[in-house]
Each structure stands twice: as C-alpha cells, then as structure tokens.
Design a protein around this motif. Structure first.
Motif, mmCIF file in Angstrom:
data_model
loop_
_atom_site.group_PDB
_atom_site.id
_atom_site.type_symbol
_atom_site.label_atom_id
_atom_site.label_comp_id
_atom_site.label_asym_id
_atom_site.label_seq_id
_atom_site.Cartn_x
_atom_site.Cartn_y
_atom_site.Cartn_z
ATOM 1 N N LEU A 75 0.865 -1.180 0.000
ATOM 2 C CA LEU A 75 0.000 0.000 0.000
ATOM 3 C C LEU A 75 0.904 1.233 0.000
ATOM 4 C CD1 LEU A 75 -2.895 -0.752 2.535
ATOM 5 C CD2 LEU A 75 -3.100 -0.399 0.073
ATOM 6 N N PRO A 76 1.258 1.738 -1.159
ATOM 7 C CA PRO A 76 2.166 2.882 -1.220
ATOM 8 C C PRO A 76 1.691 4.054 -0.359
ATOM 9 C CG PRO A 76 1.819 1.972 -3.410
ATOM 10 C CD PRO A 76 0.855 1.282 -2.501
ATOM 11 N N ASP A 77 2.614 4.592 0.436
ATOM 12 C CA ASP A 77 2.373 5.787 1.250
ATOM 13 C C ASP A 77 1.255 5.589 2.270
ATOM 14 O OD1 ASP A 77 3.041 8.342 2.052
ATOM 15 O OD2 ASP A 77 1.698 9.333 0.643
ATOM 16 N N CYS A 78 1.094 4.370 2.782
ATOM 17 C CA CYS A 78 0.072 4.135 3.810
ATOM 18 C C CYS A 78 0.611 4.574 5.167
ATOM 19 C CB CYS A 78 -0.357 2.673 3.841
ATOM 20 S SG CYS A 78 0.938 1.517 4.340
ATOM 21 N N ALA A 79 -0.266 5.104 6.012
ATOM 22 C CA ALA A 79 0.172 5.573 7.327
ATOM 23 C C ALA A 79 -0.876 5.333 8.397
ATOM 24 C CB ALA A 79 0.546 7.054 7.276
ATOM 25 N N GLY A 80 -2.123 5.821 8.192
ATOM 26 C CA GLY A 80 -3.148 5.682 9.210
ATOM 27 C C GLY A 80 -3.655 4.259 9.326
ATOM 28 N N ASP B 21 -10.107 -4.634 0.495
ATOM 29 C CA ASP B 21 -11.062 -3.938 -0.355
ATOM 30 C C ASP B 21 -10.817 -2.452 -0.147
ATOM 31 O OD1 ASP B 21 -13.666 -3.804 -1.974
ATOM 32 O OD2 ASP B 21 -14.139 -2.583 -0.220
ATOM 33 N N ASN B 22 -10.763 -1.673 -1.249
ATOM 34 C CA ASN B 22 -10.471 -0.255 -1.066
ATOM 35 C C ASN B 22 -11.515 0.645 -1.694
ATOM 36 O OD1 ASN B 22 -9.627 0.350 -3.866
ATOM 37 N ND2 ASN B 22 -7.897 -0.975 -3.390
ATOM 38 N N SER B 23 -11.564 1.854 -1.144
ATOM 39 C CA SER B 23 -12.435 2.914 -1.631
ATOM 40 C C SER B 23 -11.583 4.165 -1.777
ATOM 41 C CB SER B 23 -13.569 3.166 -0.632
ATOM 42 O OG SER B 23 -14.362 4.267 -1.014
ATOM 43 N N SER B 24 -11.821 4.944 -2.848
ATOM 44 C CA SER B 24 -10.955 6.075 -3.151
ATOM 45 C C SER B 24 -11.643 7.407 -2.869
ATOM 46 C CB SER B 24 -10.533 6.017 -4.627
ATOM 47 O OG SER B 24 -9.701 7.101 -4.950
ATOM 48 N N GLN B 25 -10.854 8.360 -2.366
ATOM 49 C CA GLN B 25 -11.320 9.722 -2.139
ATOM 50 C C GLN B 25 -10.366 10.698 -2.820
ATOM 51 O OE1 GLN B 25 -14.115 10.553 -0.779
ATOM 52 N NE2 GLN B 25 -14.753 8.677 0.271
ATOM 53 N N ARG B 26 -10.861 11.900 -3.129
ATOM 54 C CA ARG B 26 -10.032 12.902 -3.800
ATOM 55 C C ARG B 26 -9.231 13.710 -2.793
ATOM 56 N NH1 ARG B 26 -13.138 16.966 -7.072
ATOM 57 N NH2 ARG B 26 -14.610 16.760 -5.349
ATOM 58 N N MET B 27 -8.340 13.063 -2.086
ATOM 59 C CA MET B 27 -7.544 13.754 -1.094
ATOM 60 C C MET B 27 -6.387 12.870 -0.678
ATOM 61 S SD MET B 27 -10.195 13.466 2.094
ATOM 62 C CE MET B 27 -11.327 14.485 1.177
ATOM 63 N N SER B 28 -5.444 13.462 0.019
ATOM 64 C CA SER B 28 -4.295 12.722 0.524
ATOM 65 C C SER B 28 -4.442 12.590 2.035
ATOM 66 C CB SER B 28 -3.006 13.479 0.173
ATOM 67 O OG SER B 28 -1.881 12.832 0.719
ATOM 68 N N PHE B 29 -4.656 11.368 2.502
ATOM 69 C CA PHE B 29 -4.802 11.157 3.940
ATOM 70 C C PHE B 29 -3.444 11.279 4.624
ATOM 71 C CE2 PHE B 29 -8.520 8.959 2.200
ATOM 72 C CZ PHE B 29 -9.509 9.557 2.953
ATOM 73 N N ASP B 30 -3.471 11.827 5.844
ATOM 74 C CA ASP B 30 -2.230 12.099 6.562
ATOM 75 C C ASP B 30 -1.907 10.967 7.524
ATOM 76 O OD1 ASP B 30 0.047 13.667 7.291
ATOM 77 O OD2 ASP B 30 -1.094 15.467 6.896
ATOM 78 N N ASN B 31 -1.057 11.246 8.525
ATOM 79 C CA ASN B 31 -0.411 10.191 9.313
ATOM 80 C C ASN B 31 -1.350 9.264 10.081
ATOM 81 O OD1 ASN B 31 1.671 12.494 9.071
ATOM 82 N ND2 ASN B 31 2.899 10.748 9.694
ATOM 83 N N HIS B 32 -2.439 9.804 10.648
ATOM 84 C CA HIS B 32 -3.204 8.985 11.585
ATOM 85 C C HIS B 32 -4.695 8.950 11.281
ATOM 86 C CE1 HIS B 32 0.235 8.151 14.098
ATOM 87 N NE2 HIS B 32 0.535 9.432 14.094
#
Length: 447
Positions: free
Chosen positions: A391-396, A431-442
């Motif tokens: 999961l590229p750039d996953c954090a939370g 299973d994934n769902s997409s949003q138009r934003m970049s989620f941050d660390n937590h």
C-alpha cells in the motif's frame, strides 16, 4: 503557420519529457521498494491513479446528489476554518492534505490541510479546513451508553510537531469549538489522550528552554483550559495512551531533541528512548523500560484490552542494521518483547512504523509504513506475521467496529483500504475505496 507548428512541437516535446521523467521516478521508487518488499508491483501506481481519476468523475454526481438528499450544511467558522457536513454518523476521523471544498464542484478549488469525518461506508460526512498540517486526532471517550451523549463528544486535532496549537471539534459536525494555544516556552508533539471519563486531556509537550518533555493537562469541562503539567521523564514524548484501568498514563518517549524551527534532530548519537508509565494524577514515575538499542525511537502506541502495550519504533541508526520495529510490553515485565518476522525481515518497513492498531477481540495487530509502502498484520497469539500487503504511502490505521473487516488503513493516494483476516487460513483480503484527497499520518475510530 510555422509559429503554430513550433508551439505544437514544444508542447509535444514537453509532454514527452514530463512522461519520461515521471516514468523514471516511478521506476526508481519501485526498484527501491522491491529490494525489501517483493510483493510490490508497478500496477500499484496505475491502480492508484486510475482509482483517483474514477472517483473524481463520480464524486461530482455523488456530491450533487447528497447535497439534495441530505441537505449539505456549510459553516464558515473564521478565516481559518470552513466546515461542511452531512447529517450522518461517523466511524473514523483523519487528517488530510489538499482536500477539495465539499460544497464546490469545481476541482480547482482546494484547501491545503484539513480534517474529515468518515462513515462506515468509507464516504465523507464532514470536513473542516485547518490553517496548518495536523497529526494525530483524539476522540473523547463516551463513558455512558446514551447515543445522544456519544454524538456530543469532542474530537481533538493536534497540529504536527512542533505546533503550538490544537483544536477541539464537534464529533457529529466537525465544527471547531475551541482553538488552544501552547503556553509560553512550550510546543506540542502532535499527540494527546483523554482520561477514561473524557474530562481531562493529556498532551505531549516540549519545554523549549531546556528541551525536556512535559505532559500538559487540560480540563475538557472548562473549555480546555490548562490546569497543570507533569514531567514526561524523558525527551521528545510522542504518542501517549491511557491504561484500561484508568490510572496509568503510558508515554512513548522518543528520546530525540528537536530544534523547533527546523525540526532538526540534535542528539541521534546519544538519544535515550523509553516506554514510560506515570501515575496520571500525581505524575509519579511507575516504570521505565528502554529498548535494546538506544536509537530505537519509541514513537507510536496502542493498547490491548488486557493491558499489553503495542509499540511502533522508528530506528534512527545505520541503515544496514536490522532491528525489530514492533514490540510489546506489559506493566511489570522487565523488557520489551519483539514480534517475529519471517527471515527476520524488518527491513521491509525501511526502519519506520507510522501507526499501530490493535484488535483486542481477535488478538490481531496492524502496523503501517509509508516509507516501506506496506501494511502488515500480526497474530498476537503466535506473535508472528500473518502477511503484509503493498500500500504505497500508507500511514493511518484503525480498527473496524463492525464485523465487515478487522482494520482500515489510509494512505497518501486517497485510498481507504479495509483488511479482513482469515484466522483459520492465516491470510488477508482487502477492499479499497478512493477519495479525492491525501490522507495524513493517523486515522482514529469513533467507538
């Protein structure tokens, strides 16, 4: 005519160079990930881009439909905050970057930073713009089963270290209720936790005069006025959590002295991280356990219902060293105990654990690494890795409160990925769902 041809050639040349540059960067990043994560695929980048594009097309229709159906409400709190929301309950909250204005259907209108409330279907319920980047988000406990009380709980949003502010939001609507500024000679470290009754907030802070860690105490019943502070018994306190019995405060003292303006790390050779237990009322030091290497910075925590602390480490030493990054501890034990990895492959995480989330009911632990581009799930009964997913750039990371999955993971590409664990087969499905934003660390669950 020749002038037009010249412009056309320039445009084509620029497009080709941009495409080649992008392909080169992706290839280099992919090669680096593959060295420590054999499951990484080039298609991850393609699926991420296609998912974002697909959502961008669909979201205009969905938002327009929701605005009619659910009566979208817009509230301009001040020049710093604009809140938009729909009347639906939330399941999670997260900090985000580059969020679009929910009320506007123009893709060009965006805010840099914000906070969002997300429902159980992984759709946005509310979002609030923020004047700076945020880090952790803490949900006030609900000591009574009354649903009306639950809807009135607060969400505390911490600025990213070394911020001097945190904000208190209404959990139902995302509206900003209070903006709290740090005391003189103090800044915040990006994390906080509530007492179990939800009346006191404990915040990790830094004394900027001598760079010693402090824990600030704020009264949630009195507009979050600061009522005192206790010594963190260490340098660089980061995440802190409350013990299930309610009296002990558990602190991840990262051990790193940080210069406030530049975030420069000043003492990597001599740092002294420690897992620290305090009496939350008196500040008395109850126990302090150090990791096996002094550059294993203890950063992120979660706690099992039985009192076992889950620990995520960010290693600050030589890159060739291979040290455990996920450990556990129970009050009274003498040492931190590492979980086990196949072939001892801790390099998979690139020395960096961003979040830890424990599923106490099923004895499972999820950890994320945005640098490694992986989310991993451990079986706490065997203490062994079940599997890791790319999961590229996953954090939370947070738990899922119903039976649909065990965990949800957010990432910088806008995906919210649920992870289901088959304990019998010791396997994961996603299973994934997409949003138009970049989620941050937590990412935090509202339970």
């Amino acid at each position: 005519m020749s002038h037009k041809k010249s412009i056309a050639r320039e445009l084509v040349s620029t497009a080709l160079l941009s495409s080649a540059g992008t392909a080169g960067l992706v290839s280099a990043h992919h090669y680096y990930r593959r060295r420590t994560n054999p499951q990484a695929r080039l298609s991850d980048y393609v699926f991420g881009a296609l998912g974002a594009l697909n959502f961008a097309v669909k979201s205009k229709r969905a938002l327009a439909k929701n605005m009619v159906k659910d009566a979208l409400v817009v509230n301009a709190i001040s020049n710093e905050h604009v809140t938009t929301w729909l009347p639906r309950p939330i399941a999670w909250v997260s900090g985000v970057a580059a969020i679009p204005k929910l009320v506007a259907l123009d893709d060009n209108e965006a805010q840099d930073f914000g906070v969002v409330g997300i429902d159980s279907q992984r759709q946005l319920v509310w979002q609030t713009t923020m004047p700076e980047r945020v880090h952790d988000i803490v949900v006030q406990p609900n000591p009574t089963p009354n649903q009306d009380d639950a809807a009135k709980r607060h969400v505390v949003v911490m600025g990213r270290r070394p911020s001097e502010r945190f904000w208190v939001l209404d959990s139902a609507s995302g509206q900003v209720l209070h903006s709290i500024k740090a005391a003189s000679n103090r800044h915040f470290y990006g994390h906080a936790c509530f007492s179990l009754d939800g009346q006191s907030l404990y915040v990790s802070e830094n004394d900027t005069a001598d760079l010693i860690g402090k824990i600030g105490i704020y009264n949630a019943k009195n507009n979050y006025q600061k009522t005192g502070e206790i010594d963190a018994h260490g340098i660089g306190p980061h995440e802190l959590i409350m013990h299930p019995k309610g009296k002990m405060l558990i602190i991840a003292n990262g051990g790193i002295k940080t210069e406030q303006a530049s975030r420069e790390e000043l003492n990597l050779d001599t740092m002294k991280p420690a897992l620290t237990y305090l009496d939350r009322e008196t500040g008395k030091l109850l126990a302090q356990i150090t990791p096996p290497h002094n550059q294993m910075s203890i950063r992120h925590l979660d706690i099992h219902h039985d009192g076992t602390v889950m620990i995520g480490v960010q290693f600050q030493g030589e890159k060739h060293l291979n040290l455990p990054l996920v450990l556990t501890h129970k009050f009274g034990d003498d040492a931190l105990l590492p979980l086990t990895m196949p072939n001892n492959n801790w390099h998979m995480f690139h020395h960096y654990i961003a979040s830890v989330a424990v599923d106490s009911q099923n004895d499972l632990l999820c950890v994320t690494s945005p640098i490694g581009g992986v989310a991993a799930v451990f079986d706490l009964t065997s203490r062994a890795l079940i599997d890791a997913i790319s999961l590229p750039d996953c954090a939370g990371a947070a738990t899922v409160v119903d039976d649909s999955a065990n965990f949800i993971v957010s990432d910088g590409q806008g995906l919210l990925t649920t992870i289901s664990v088959d304990l019998a087969k010791q396997s994961l499905s996603t299973d994934n769902s997409s949003q138009r934003m970049s989620f941050d660390n937590h990412l935090q669950d509202v339970s």
